[in-house]
Write an enzyme that holds these catalytic residues in place. Structure first.
Site, PDB file in Angstrom:
ATOM      1  N   HIS A 125       0.709  -0.549  -0.569  1.00 53.88           N
ATOM      2  CA  HIS A 125       0.220   0.204  -0.095  1.00 53.88           C
ATOM      3  C   HIS A 125       0.735   1.383   0.018  1.00 53.88           C
ATOM      4  O   HIS A 125       1.963   1.435   0.933  1.00 53.88           O
ATOM      5  CB  HIS A 125      -1.563  -0.314   1.254  1.00 53.88           C
ATOM      6  CG  HIS A 125       0.184   0.420   2.975  1.00 53.88           C
ATOM      7  ND1 HIS A 125      -0.194   1.595   3.212  1.00 53.88           N
ATOM      8  CD2 HIS A 125      -0.075  -1.089   3.487  1.00 53.88           C
ATOM      9  CE1 HIS A 125       0.093   1.147   4.283  1.00 53.88           C
ATOM     10  NE2 HIS A 125       0.442  -0.091   4.704  1.00 53.88           N
ATOM     11  N   ASP A 136       5.770   2.380   6.596  1.00 56.03           N
ATOM     12  CA  ASP A 136       4.349   1.400   6.438  1.00 56.03           C
ATOM     13  C   ASP A 136       4.100   3.238   5.332  1.00 56.03           C
ATOM     14  O   ASP A 136       3.405   3.823   6.133  1.00 56.03           O
ATOM     15  CB  ASP A 136       3.787   1.992   8.151  1.00 56.03           C
ATOM     16  CG  ASP A 136       2.373   1.342   8.156  1.00 56.03           C
ATOM     17  OD1 ASP A 136       1.942   0.633   7.120  1.00 56.03           O
ATOM     18  OD2 ASP A 136       1.318   1.931   9.013  1.00 56.03           O
ATOM     19  N   GLU A 163      -5.008   1.953   2.232  1.00 52.63           N
ATOM     20  CA  GLU A 163      -4.448   1.264   3.011  1.00 52.63           C
ATOM     21  C   GLU A 163      -5.678   1.283   4.407  1.00 52.63           C
ATOM     22  O   GLU A 163      -5.895   0.860   5.199  1.00 52.63           O
ATOM     23  CB  GLU A 163      -3.700   0.345   3.266  1.00 52.63           C
ATOM     24  CG  GLU A 163      -3.752  -0.971   4.125  1.00 52.63           C
ATOM     25  CD  GLU A 163      -3.328  -0.457   5.365  1.00 52.63           C
ATOM     26  OE1 GLU A 163      -3.017  -2.074   6.181  1.00 52.63           O
ATOM     27  OE2 GLU A 163      -2.459   0.171   5.739  1.00 52.63           O
ATOM     28  N   GLU A 164      -4.773   2.103   5.334  1.00 50.24           N
ATOM     29  CA  GLU A 164      -4.979   2.755   6.759  1.00 50.24           C
ATOM     30  C   GLU A 164      -6.242   3.233   6.544  1.00 50.24           C
ATOM     31  O   GLU A 164      -6.894   3.701   8.189  1.00 50.24           O
ATOM     32  CB  GLU A 164      -4.030   3.988   6.365  1.00 50.24           C
ATOM     33  CG  GLU A 164      -2.461   3.613   6.492  1.00 50.24           C
ATOM     34  CD  GLU A 164      -1.832   3.158   7.428  1.00 50.24           C
ATOM     35  OE1 GLU A 164      -2.725   2.607   8.140  1.00 50.24           O
ATOM     36  OE2 GLU A 164      -0.261   2.557   7.351  1.00 50.24           O
ATOM     37  N   ASP A 208       3.720  -5.685   3.004  1.00 48.02           N
ATOM     38  CA  ASP A 208       3.660  -3.975   3.902  1.00 48.02           C
ATOM     39  C   ASP A 208       4.195  -3.918   5.151  1.00 48.02           C
ATOM     40  O   ASP A 208       4.777  -4.955   6.091  1.00 48.02           O
ATOM     41  CB  ASP A 208       1.791  -4.643   4.959  1.00 48.02           C
ATOM     42  CG  ASP A 208       1.407  -3.290   5.270  1.00 48.02           C
ATOM     43  OD1 ASP A 208       2.376  -2.324   5.144  1.00 48.02           O
ATOM     44  OD2 ASP A 208       0.204  -2.984   5.442  1.00 48.02           O
ATOM     45  N   HIS A 263       2.724   5.525  11.358  1.00 46.90           N
ATOM     46  CA  HIS A 263       1.553   6.123  11.714  1.00 46.90           C
ATOM     47  C   HIS A 263       2.096   7.660  12.368  1.00 46.90           C
ATOM     48  O   HIS A 263       1.759   8.060  13.069  1.00 46.90           O
ATOM     49  CB  HIS A 263       0.444   5.821  12.212  1.00 46.90           C
ATOM     50  CG  HIS A 263       0.164   4.228  11.839  1.00 46.90           C
ATOM     51  ND1 HIS A 263      -0.765   3.432  12.678  1.00 46.90           N
ATOM     52  CD2 HIS A 263       0.296   4.273  10.718  1.00 46.90           C
ATOM     53  CE1 HIS A 263      -1.215   2.352  11.737  1.00 46.90           C
ATOM     54  NE2 HIS A 263      -0.348   2.653  10.168  1.00 46.90           N
TER      55      HIS A 263
END
Length: 390
Positions: free
Chosen positions: A190, A209, A247-248, A275, A357
C-alpha cells in the site's frame, strides 16, 4: 408629529408586523448535519457503524478493521460460484526455477530502493484524502511507467501500467506483465501513509509503513522486466503488481480492486502482500536473528507454506512465523474476495516498527539490505508462480 408620537406609532406598527409573521414550522428549521459514518468489520460477521475519528481511535488502540461500507458483499459472487467439484488452488511443493531466478536476484539494487524511498517520503504525507496523497500517487505512477520504458526489453515488452481511480482522489496503481493466460499472480503493497493523531494536519513520511513495501516491490518489478521471456509475455501466467490506495482507511483501495476483479470473473491464483519490509532494530535488540516474518493467521495455508520454501531458497535470512489478526493489511481484501493470499512483514509482529503512523517513521530507522531480502523473495514468488501450471 411630536417625537414621542412618532416613536409610539413605530412601536405599534412593529408589533403588528411581528404578529403577522408565522413561526417557522419544525421542518423549516436548519438541520444539523450528522457526521458521516462507516460500516466497519472487526472480524467476519462482527460489524459496527462508526465515524472517521473513531476509525483512528481504533487504529491507535491497535484494533484492525475493514471499512466495508462500499463492499458489504465482497466475496459473495465467488462463494456462490464455488462447487465441490471445483479444485482448490494448489501450489508447487518447492521452487523449481532457480536457474531463472538467481540471475535476476543479482540485479536487485539497494541504492535504487533508497532513491525511490527518499522521493516517496519527501511528500509531507500520503494520506489518501489529501492533495499530497494524490501527488505522491501520480509520482509513483510515473515511476512505474518509466521503469517499464527504461527496461532492457522495453521495445518488445507487453508490460503496462494504469491507474485505478477511487472516489477519494488518491488512485491505486496496477502494473501488468501479461502471460499466455489470464491466470494471474498478484504482488501488493500500500502506497498511502497516515499520522493517526491528526491525519489531515500532521506529517506522515511513512518510510516503513508502507513506503518500504512500496519501493521493495517496485524494485522487484524492475528486476522481473530484465527477463526477456517474462517481459515479452512468454510465461504461462500473468503477473500484476498493485500499489493500493487508502489501506489505512480500512483496506479501501484493495477492496475496490478485488471487488471489480470478482465481478469481472478474474482468475487470481495467488496474492502476496508486502507491508513494512525495512525495520530490523526491534528484532536485533531482542537478541533474535534477522528474519522475514511470515503471517500465519487469516491467510491461505498452501500459499503460505510455499512462501516459506521461497525464503529458504532465495533469501539470505530465515523466516519466523507470526500473527497479525483480522484485516491487518490488503491481503485480507483478496482473501475475502475468494482469492488465495499471503502476507509477509519485516519481522515477528511484536518486534516490528513502533513508530509507524507518526512523524518519526523515517528512513534513518530502516535497513535497505533487509528490504533486498523481501525483494529477493518477491522475485522468486513472481517467477515461480508465473511459470507454474495451475
Amino acid at each position: 408629529m411630536r417625537f414621542g408620537d412618532i416613536l409610539a406609532t413605530s412601536l405599534l406598527a412593529a408589533t403588528a408586523a411581528a404578529r403577522s409573521v408565522k413561526a417557522p414550522r419544525p421542518e423549516q428549521l436548519p438541520v444539523k448535519q450528522e457526521e458521516e459514518r462507516f460500516l466497519v468489520e472487526f472480524e467476519h460477521g462482527r460489524t459496527k457503524w462508526i465515524t472517521e475519528e473513531q476509525k483512528w481511535e481504533f487504529k491507535r488502540a491497535g484494533i484492525n478493521f475493514m471499512d466495508i461500507t462500499d463492499h458489504p458483499d465482497l466475496g459473495l459472487l465467488n462463494s456462490l460460484s464455488l462447487s465441490p467439484s471445483k479444485p482448490k488452488v494448489t501450489f508447487p511443493p518447492h521452487p523449481t526455477h532457480n536457474a531463472t531466478v538467481h540471475p535476476l536476484l543479482e540485479t536487485l539494487s539497494a541504492s535504487n530502493i533508497r532513491a525511490n524511498l527518499e522521493k516517496l517520503t519527501s511528500f509531507y504525507t500520503r494520506y489518501f484524502r489529501s492533495h499530497y496523497g494524490a501527488e505522491s500517487s501520480a509520482w509513483l505512477y510515473s515511476r512505474v511507467t518509466s521503469t517499464i520504458a527504461n527496461s532492457t526489453h522495453s521495445r518488445s515488452t507487453n508490460a503496462s501500467a494504469r491507474t485505478f481511480p477511487h472516489k477519494w482522489g488518491q488512485s491505486s496503481i496496477v502494473a501488468t506483465i501479461p502471460g499466455r493466460t489470464n491466470k494471474t499472480i498478484v504482488v501488493g503493497a500500500h502506497q498511502d501513509s497516515i499520522n493517526l493523531f491528526l491525519p489531515s494536519v500532521l506529517a506522515a513520511p511513512g518510510a516503513d509503513d508502507d513506503g518500504s513495501g512500496t519501493v521493495t516491490i517496485l524494485e522487484a518489478f524492475r528486476a522481473l522486466l530484465e527477463h526477456e521471456a517474462i517481459a515479452n509475455g512468454s510465461a504461462p501466467n500473468t503477473i500484476e503488481f498493485h500499489w493500493y490506495s487508502a489501506e489505512e482507511g480500512g483496506l479501501l483501495g484493495s477492496q475496490d480492486i478485488f471487488s471489480a476483479y470478482e465481478k469481472a470473473g478474474r482468475d487470481v491464483k495467488a496474492m502476496l502482500q508486502q507491508d513494512m519490509t525495512g525495520y530490523v532494530q526491534g528484532t536485533l535488540a531482542a537478541g533474535k536473528p534477522e528474519a522475514v516474518g511470515v503471517i500465519t493467521d487469516y491467510v491461505d495455508a498452501g500459499l503460505t507454506a510455499f512462501i516459506k520454501t521461497l525464503i529458504g531458497e532465495y533469501c539470505d535470512v530465515g523466516y519466523v512465523e507470526t500473527k497479525c489478526g483480522y484485516a491487518c493489511s490488503d491481503h485480507a481484501s483478496a482473501s475475502k474476495a475468494g482469492y488465495p493470499s499471503a502476507f509477509v512483514i519485516e519481522s515477528e509482529f511484536g518486534d516490528s516498527d513502533k513508530k509507524i503512523h507518526t512523524t518519526q517513521d523515517v528512513i534513518a530507522e530502516l535497513s535497505f539490505e533487509h528490504m533486498i531480502q523481501h525483494a529477493r523473495m518477491t522475485v522468486g514468488y513472481a517467477v515461480e508462480l508465473a511459470m507454474a501450471e495451475f
